[in-house]
Design an enzyme around this catalytic site. Sequence first.
Site, short mmCIF file in Angstrom:
data_model
loop_
_atom_site.label_atom_id
_atom_site.label_comp_id
_atom_site.label_asym_id
_atom_site.label_seq_id
_atom_site.Cartn_x
_atom_site.Cartn_y
_atom_site.Cartn_z
N ASP A 65 0.85 -1.19 0.00
CA ASP A 65 0.00 0.00 0.00
C ASP A 65 0.88 1.24 0.00
OD1 ASP A 65 0.84 -0.10 2.67
OD2 ASP A 65 -1.14 0.28 3.50
N PHE A 78 6.66 2.22 -4.36
CA PHE A 78 8.04 2.44 -3.95
C PHE A 78 8.58 3.82 -4.35
CE2 PHE A 78 7.70 -2.21 -4.13
CZ PHE A 78 8.09 -2.53 -2.83
N HIS A 187 11.26 -8.98 0.74
CA HIS A 187 10.95 -7.56 0.56
C HIS A 187 12.19 -6.73 0.84
CE1 HIS A 187 8.92 -3.69 1.24
NE2 HIS A 187 7.90 -4.20 0.59
#
Length: 219
Positions: A65, A78, A187
């Site tokens: 999100d 990002f 991640h």
Amino acid sequence: MDLIEQLPGDWRDAMDLDPLATAALGSFVEAEYAAGTVYPPRDDLFAAFHRTRLADARVLILGQDPYHGPGQAHGMSFSVREGVKPPPSLRNIYKELAADLGVPPGTSGDLSRWADQGVLLLNAVLTVRAGEAGSHAKKGWEEFTDAAIRALNAKPTRVVFILWGAYARKKAALVTAPHHVVHESAHPSPLSARTFFGTQPFSKTNKALADSGQPEITW
């Protein structure tokens, strides 16, 4: 808020959206913008779709999100606006890019230059309340953006799907066409960067594109 109408035509035509569910999502989002500060700004809500049209999309980088701090989110995963300090995850992305391809870490966190080359910078959830990460999860955005991933999967030319972290990696199940390529890893967040570093997503993506006769991305 008519979300379907706000999509660019090529995405709107290709995304199989439930009109009732999308209308309910639009009502929720409209109420949230009216009630307080929501990111990204309303005008940037569909920036990823407008910046990277479906016909041009060759790579997907999927986020969860938007950034929930002031002045950061501008509708692309990002990425932050010009002049805003890159957040930790983006700094780690730049570190891996430098190690992978020798590209010096950028001082700007605006990734529009990637989007302009066909990199769809999409978050699974497209809005967030200020200061409340995940506050608009499970309100309908996931089904909306899943429709975008399915539209990419339906493309006859190769798309490279870059899925970072457990949440994004669940979306690999939506990529069923054999000519596409999926790159999964940890991640880039500082919490998992140790296993993100060294995964070489940028060189692997360029190889997958070149193998299908497409130009590489100038990262």
